[in-house]
Design an enzyme around this catalytic site. Structure first.
Site, PDB file in Angstrom:
ATOM      1  N   PHE A   1       0.807  -1.230   0.000  1.00  0.00           N
ATOM      2  CA  PHE A   1       0.000   0.000   0.000  1.00  0.00           C
ATOM      3  C   PHE A   1       0.839   1.279   0.000  1.00  0.00           C
ATOM      4  O   PHE A   1       0.318   2.381   0.108  1.00  0.00           O
ATOM      5  CB  PHE A   1      -0.997  -0.021   1.157  1.00  0.00           C
ATOM      6  CG  PHE A   1      -2.219  -0.894   0.887  1.00  0.00           C
ATOM      7  CD1 PHE A   1      -2.445  -1.436  -0.366  1.00  0.00           C
ATOM      8  CD2 PHE A   1      -3.142  -1.150   1.886  1.00  0.00           C
ATOM      9  CE1 PHE A   1      -3.569  -2.236  -0.620  1.00  0.00           C
ATOM     10  CE2 PHE A   1      -4.270  -1.933   1.645  1.00  0.00           C
ATOM     11  CZ  PHE A   1      -4.479  -2.477   0.399  1.00  0.00           C
TER      12      PHE A   1
ATOM     13  N   ASN B   1       7.911  -3.435   2.004  1.00  0.00           N
ATOM     14  CA  ASN B   1       8.786  -2.704   1.067  1.00  0.00           C
ATOM     15  C   ASN B   1       8.300  -1.276   0.826  1.00  0.00           C
ATOM     16  O   ASN B   1       8.084  -0.842  -0.297  1.00  0.00           O
ATOM     17  CB  ASN B   1       8.953  -3.469  -0.254  1.00  0.00           C
ATOM     18  CG  ASN B   1       7.654  -3.815  -0.941  1.00  0.00           C
ATOM     19  OD1 ASN B   1       6.641  -4.051  -0.303  1.00  0.00           O
ATOM     20  ND2 ASN B   1       7.671  -3.841  -2.262  1.00  0.00           N
TER      21      ASN B   1
ATOM     22  N   HIS C   1       8.582 -14.599  -0.629  1.00  0.00           N
ATOM     23  CA  HIS C   1       8.485 -14.331  -2.066  1.00  0.00           C
ATOM     24  C   HIS C   1       9.572 -15.210  -2.668  1.00  0.00           C
ATOM     25  O   HIS C   1      10.766 -14.916  -2.552  1.00  0.00           O
ATOM     26  CB  HIS C   1       8.734 -12.854  -2.357  1.00  0.00           C
ATOM     27  CG  HIS C   1       8.701 -12.525  -3.821  1.00  0.00           C
ATOM     28  ND1 HIS C   1       7.968 -11.481  -4.328  1.00  0.00           N
ATOM     29  CD2 HIS C   1       9.297 -13.103  -4.889  1.00  0.00           C
ATOM     30  CE1 HIS C   1       8.123 -11.434  -5.650  1.00  0.00           C
ATOM     31  NE2 HIS C   1       8.941 -12.408  -6.007  1.00  0.00           N
TER      32      HIS C   1
ATOM     33  N   ASP D   1      -1.741  -9.437  -3.992  1.00  0.00           N
ATOM     34  CA  ASP D   1      -0.442  -8.803  -4.240  1.00  0.00           C
ATOM     35  C   ASP D   1      -0.651  -7.408  -4.842  1.00  0.00           C
ATOM     36  O   ASP D   1       0.115  -6.969  -5.701  1.00  0.00           O
ATOM     37  CB  ASP D   1       0.433  -9.671  -5.153  1.00  0.00           C
ATOM     38  CG  ASP D   1       1.887  -9.220  -5.181  1.00  0.00           C
ATOM     39  OD1 ASP D   1       2.320  -8.572  -4.217  1.00  0.00           O
ATOM     40  OD2 ASP D   1       2.586  -9.519  -6.167  1.00  0.00           O
TER      41      ASP D   1
ATOM     42  N   HIS E   1       1.410   0.896  -9.340  1.00  0.00           N
ATOM     43  CA  HIS E   1       2.405   1.813  -9.896  1.00  0.00           C
ATOM     44  C   HIS E   1       1.634   2.762 -10.797  1.00  0.00           C
ATOM     45  O   HIS E   1       0.589   2.388 -11.349  1.00  0.00           O
ATOM     46  CB  HIS E   1       3.454   1.053 -10.712  1.00  0.00           C
ATOM     47  CG  HIS E   1       4.249   0.072  -9.905  1.00  0.00           C
ATOM     48  ND1 HIS E   1       5.215   0.464  -8.999  1.00  0.00           N
ATOM     49  CD2 HIS E   1       4.202  -1.283  -9.839  1.00  0.00           C
ATOM     50  CE1 HIS E   1       5.741  -0.609  -8.429  1.00  0.00           C
ATOM     51  NE2 HIS E   1       5.147  -1.679  -8.913  1.00  0.00           N
TER      52      HIS E   1
END
Ligand code: DOR
Length: 439
Positions: A67, A98, A180, A305, A309
């Site tokens: 998010f 991340n 991952h 997931d 972007h």
């Protein structure tokens, strides 16, 4: 903030914990479900929802989202993302580390929890990210659903691609590890082999099935060695599904995304770099094997997931384009549309998107329509079809790889902790979710 009150949902068709269907009423009070019955006499005061013709499901728990807050808010933030969740029938999410700064310390985790308390309209939980140096944080951080390890496809501190660095993380503590699983060594080597190619379809060959299989094998090996609770995030290949079918200890779970079930490498031809994600889209054969693994219980649940972007970022030339696609607004409708097409049942979708997630992550009182459970619910309409339209999306990035797809099972009303957070196109931005707990 609107205070929780009694809510009576009338005449809904709903799925019960024993798998039976009931046509009836649900009464909530103070964030919880207090009664489920064919007919409940309304107490006063009460807000009533006439749900005739609609299907009531436990609210979706999306166990893997990105998010972007803090640090990357030009792509998404916790408010816009949680509004998108409400619209998609997602009542709780588990978010990945991340962001900037990375969520690798208790301080960074507390900061996210504080931000979420201020602005999230649905419930929230945040992973702690593993680096090669933060073992003490990984052991102590709380509350968190678990430790996230990027074995590949991530740069900087969050990348842990050496077995020797993974060992102490698997060997210390007992909280869930979510991986991952892509082998960075193989990706690096193939990136060199295919350097200079700008067709985004090459992405699926660079980060190929073998790269995913190698990493999943290593994670399984370490999990078996230390008897460590392991979750394989967004599994994407037939080979991994076959591996898990042969040797999956009962402390290992796996998830798959709607896009790995429903899209494949042909999507590069139609949507180009919008189809680029990690792990990449695979072949129609992989789609089919993943579906079968999901139906057979080899794969336990669905995650989006959600990785937004901007369109400008995605408009660059491959390989300068970032990987990832949004998903929280479309996941439930995509899966319910698949159910209506006969690929699975609506009850399976409710299990994969809520019940099994609550169980897998040990989230108490969530994932079922029964007295004593939290009143996190979604009413969906399985009678009409509507296309995914860019203008209607609430995610800040304002695009979807599924644009134009005609879907059914869209959320009509979403309820978080007994409060109506979304109703017929409108988000009630006054609602606030709660921090999830994990047992
Ligand atoms: O495609 C992806 N994008 N996969 C991930 O695991 C990370 C994500 C992102 O954060 O953009």
């Amino acid at each position: 903030m609107s205070s929780p009150q009694s809510l009576l949902i009338r005449r809904a068709r709903m799925i019960l914990p024993d798998g039976e269907w009931l046509e009836g009423d649900v009464l909530t009070r103070d964030r919880q479900i207090v009664a489920v019955a064919p007919e409940i006499s309304p107490p006063t005061p009460v807000t009533t929802i006439d749900a005739e013709g609609l299907t009531l499901l436990p609210g979706v728990i999306d166990p893997q989202v990105h998010f972007r807050e803090p640090g990357l808010e030009h792509k998404e933030d916790l408010f816009t993302a949680s509004c998108a969740c409400a619209k998609g029938g997602v009542t709780s999410f588990l978010e990945m580390p991340n962001t900037r700064p990375l969520t690798t310390t208790q301080q960074a985790l507390d900061d996210k929890l504080q931000r979420a308390a201020n602005k999230c309209v649905v419930n929230y939980g945040f992973f702690i990210g593993a680096t090669s140096e933060n073992l003490p944080d990984l052991l102590l951080a709380q509350p968190t659903p678990g430790i996230k390890i990027f074995m590949g496809s991530m740069h900087g501190q969050l990348l842990i691609d050496q077995e020797a660095t993974l060992e102490p993380i698997f060997g210390h503590g007992d909280r869930l590890i979510a991986v991952h699983a892509e082998d960075q060594g193989r990706i690096n080597q193939r990136r060199q082999e295919f350097a200079g190619i700008h067709d985004p379809a090459i992405h699926s060959q660079i980060q190929d099935n073998q790269a995913a299989l190698l990493a999943t094998k290593l994670a399984l090996k370490l999990s078996q060695k230390y008897h460590r609770r392991l979750h394989i995030l967004h599994m994407s290949t037939a080979e991994e599904a076959d591996l898990l079918r042969q040797e999956k200890p009962d402390w290992v779970t796996a998830e798959v995304t709607p896009q790995h079930l429903l899209l494949n490498t042909s999507a590069y031809e139609t949507i180009g770099t919008l189809a680029q994600m990690n792990p990449p889209l695979r072949s129609p054969h992989d789609n089919e094997v993943l579906w079968q693994a999901l139906r057979d219980g080899v794969i336990n649940f669905i995650a989006t997931d959600h990785a937004p972007h901007t369109l400008a970022e995605k408009a660059q030339e491959y390989p300068n384009t970032p990987s990832g696609m949004p998903g929280v607004e479309t996941s439930l409708a995509l899966m319910l549309t698949a159910a209506m097409a006969g690929r699975c049942t609506v009850a399976q979708v409710a299990n994969w998107m809520s019940t099994a997630v609550a169980k897998g992550y040990g989230i108490p009182h969530k994932g079922a329509i029964a007295p004593g459970y939290d009143a996190d619910l979604v009413l969906v309409d399985l009678n009409t079809y509507r296309p995914v339209q860019r203008e209607e999306l609430l995610t800040k990035c304002r695009w979807s790889p599924f644009e134009g797809c005609n879907l059914t099972g869209w959320a009509v009303t979403t309820i978080v902790g007994g409060q109506i957070v979304y109703d017929k196109g409108q988000v009630n931005t006054q609602v606030r979710g709660e921090a999830l707990t994990f047992v």
